[in-house]
Motif scaffolding. Structure first.
Motif, short mmCIF file in Angstrom:
data_model
loop_
_atom_site.label_atom_id
_atom_site.label_comp_id
_atom_site.label_asym_id
_atom_site.label_seq_id
_atom_site.Cartn_x
_atom_site.Cartn_y
_atom_site.Cartn_z
N SER A 8 -7.27 -4.99 0.92
CA SER A 8 -6.46 -3.79 0.75
C SER A 8 -7.03 -2.90 -0.36
O SER A 8 -7.10 -1.68 -0.21
CB SER A 8 -5.01 -4.15 0.43
N LYS A 9 -7.43 -3.52 -1.47
CA LYS A 9 -8.01 -2.75 -2.55
C LYS A 9 -9.27 -2.03 -2.09
O LYS A 9 -9.48 -0.84 -2.39
CB LYS A 9 -8.34 -3.65 -3.74
N SER A 18 -3.93 -3.67 -9.75
CA SER A 18 -2.85 -4.36 -9.04
C SER A 18 -3.17 -5.84 -8.84
O SER A 18 -4.26 -6.19 -8.39
CB SER A 18 -2.62 -3.70 -7.67
N ILE A 73 -4.78 1.28 -8.51
CA ILE A 73 -5.16 0.36 -7.42
C ILE A 73 -5.95 -0.82 -7.95
O ILE A 73 -5.70 -1.98 -7.60
CB ILE A 73 -5.97 1.11 -6.34
N GLN A 74 -6.92 -0.54 -8.81
CA GLN A 74 -7.78 -1.61 -9.33
C GLN A 74 -7.00 -2.66 -10.10
O GLN A 74 -7.32 -3.86 -10.04
CB GLN A 74 -8.86 -1.01 -10.24
N TYR A 110 -7.42 5.56 -9.64
CA TYR A 110 -8.25 4.38 -9.42
C TYR A 110 -7.71 3.18 -10.18
O TYR A 110 -7.67 2.06 -9.64
CB TYR A 110 -9.69 4.66 -9.86
N MET A 136 -8.32 0.96 0.11
CA MET A 136 -7.70 2.06 -0.62
C MET A 136 -8.71 2.73 -1.57
O MET A 136 -8.74 3.96 -1.69
CB MET A 136 -6.48 1.57 -1.38
N MET A 137 -9.54 1.92 -2.23
CA MET A 137 -10.54 2.47 -3.13
C MET A 137 -11.58 3.27 -2.34
O MET A 137 -12.01 4.35 -2.77
CB MET A 137 -11.22 1.34 -3.90
N TYR A 187 2.32 1.83 -3.41
CA TYR A 187 1.37 2.41 -4.35
C TYR A 187 1.08 3.88 -4.04
O TYR A 187 0.71 4.64 -4.95
CB TYR A 187 0.08 1.59 -4.37
N LEU A 237 -2.13 -6.46 -4.53
CA LEU A 237 -2.96 -6.06 -3.40
C LEU A 237 -4.08 -7.08 -3.19
O LEU A 237 -4.70 -7.56 -4.14
CB LEU A 237 -3.56 -4.68 -3.63
N ALA A 240 0.84 -1.21 0.00
CA ALA A 240 0.00 0.00 0.00
C ALA A 240 0.87 1.25 0.00
O ALA A 240 0.60 2.21 -0.74
CB ALA A 240 -0.93 0.00 1.22
#
Length: 361
Positions: A331-332, A324, A321-322, A318, A335-336, A151, A327, A148
């Motif tokens: 975690s996603k 990855s 993260i999406q 976005y 973070m989202m 990123y 993750l 995290a």
């Protein structure tokens, strides 16, 4: 992979060994190897590649963990694969670094020392020391905190070139203090671009002593740093006090001093949310996931151009993260969701005005 490793060899040039071959001897005797090195020597960018770089570090980690308060380097060896078949190694130094994490993590972050005086190529001298961020503790959960934070650096890279770049690693740690010398653990980690290398990239130099006020920093810079830290829920920074912050000055002869603030160290924030992170007692928040704007007090209108940049880069943040594959779903989702709450505020002009003016500095 071959191009990547050839160039990392350049970084680790002095006293390099390639299996049973000395690097210099191989360079002199093997034309294809020499051509591969020469063709990439001036174009290689260690931090311009998003693939995971696999390395092994051998050292006495029992002593290293016990001496977290020392600034002295201890002996270590770094190894990695050349052409997916031959091991390359280099003698280096390692030491524990960082403040909070050095004292509170079982595995402190490291600084890797590639002795500068032995580097023959001038272009490599900015890489004499590199910071490596690793897991605070063992386990997949701490892998996720580490990823995290990685990123978060990549998010800032999307927003501005005036930022530290990072390179993701998969590290095998051999503890030479153990009699058997087996692999003790394998973890994710990441390298942080050396400050000198970043300064060269930005045509700047590092300033460590001058006193500045907010108005001297370009609005695009001071607003970007402040709003980005608000986005990620980070209150553990200060532009003026240089807390988790580097200050750069441009390489020119102008009489105008235009500093740039470059933030770093993003584990202590809401979008990462590690269990050891708590807000400072003086702050009016009770949890690290609560946002608190710590930027300069200015009219809302002057922030609008930077806020528009965050709207323009929304899809890219976005997507980072999406997309990855590293993750976890948990975690996603966190973070989202944290990004969602930021953009909900940005979409409400009354709310964003309140956030940028009530707790500003």
């Amino acid at each position: 992979m071959q191009k990547l490793v050839i160039n990392f060899i350049l970084l680790c040039l002095p006293f390099l060994s390639l299996a049973q071959h000395d690097f210099d001897e191989l360079y002199q005797s093997n034309a294809s190897f020499r051509d591969g090195v020469d063709s990439n020597m001036n174009t290689y960018d260690l931090f311009g590649n998003d693939s995971i770089f696999e390395i092994t570090i051998k050292s006495n980690f029992k002593i290293l963990n016990r001496k977290k308060d020392t600034s002295k380097y201890q002996k270590a060896v770094i190894e990695f694969a050349f052409n997916d078949s031959v091991d390359v190694q280099r003698k280096i130094g390692v030491r524990a670094r960082g403040n909070f994490r050095r004292e509170n993590c079982f595995y402190p972050p490291l600084k890797l020392d590639f002795p500068k005086k032995k580097v023959k190529l001038e272009m490599l001298k900015s890489f004499d020391k590199m910071k490596m961020v690793g897991n605070c503790k063992s386990g997949s959960t701490y892998d996720q905190y580490l990823l995290a934070e990685y990123y978060v650096y990549k998010m800032l890279n999307i927003m501005t070139d005036s930022s530290f770049r990072v390179r993701l690693l998969k590290v095998k740690y051999y503890d030479t203090g153990k009699k058997r010398g087996n692999v003790e653990f394998e973890r994710f980690a990441f390298l942080i671009e050396p400050t000198k290398a970043m300064a060269d990239r930005l045509a700047s130099y590092i300033d460590g002593d001058s006193k500045f006020y907010y108005g001297q920093f370009p609005p695009s810079n001071r607003h970007m740093v402040s709003i980005f830290n608000y986005l990620i829920g980070n209150t553990d920074y200060s532009i003026l006090a240089r807390h988790n912050m580097k200050t750069m000055l441009p390489n020119n002869t102008s009489n105008f001093i235009i500093p740039l603030a470059i933030p770093y160290d993003f584990d202590y924030c809401g979008i990462v949310n590690p269990p050891y992170a708590i807000p400072a007692d003086v702050l009016p928040i009770e949890d690290i996931t609560q946002r608190l704007f710590r930027g300069p007090c200015e009219e809302f209108e002057v922030y609008q151009s930077t806020l528009l940049k965050f709207q323009a880069k929304k899809a890219m943040l976005y997507e980072l993260i999406q997309s990855s594959s590293l993750l976890s779903s948990k975690s996603k989702n966190h973070m989202m969701g944290y990004l969602d709450s930021f953009y909900e505020i940005l979409d409400d002009e009354k709310k964003v005005k309140e956030e940028l003016t009530i707790n500003c500095n």
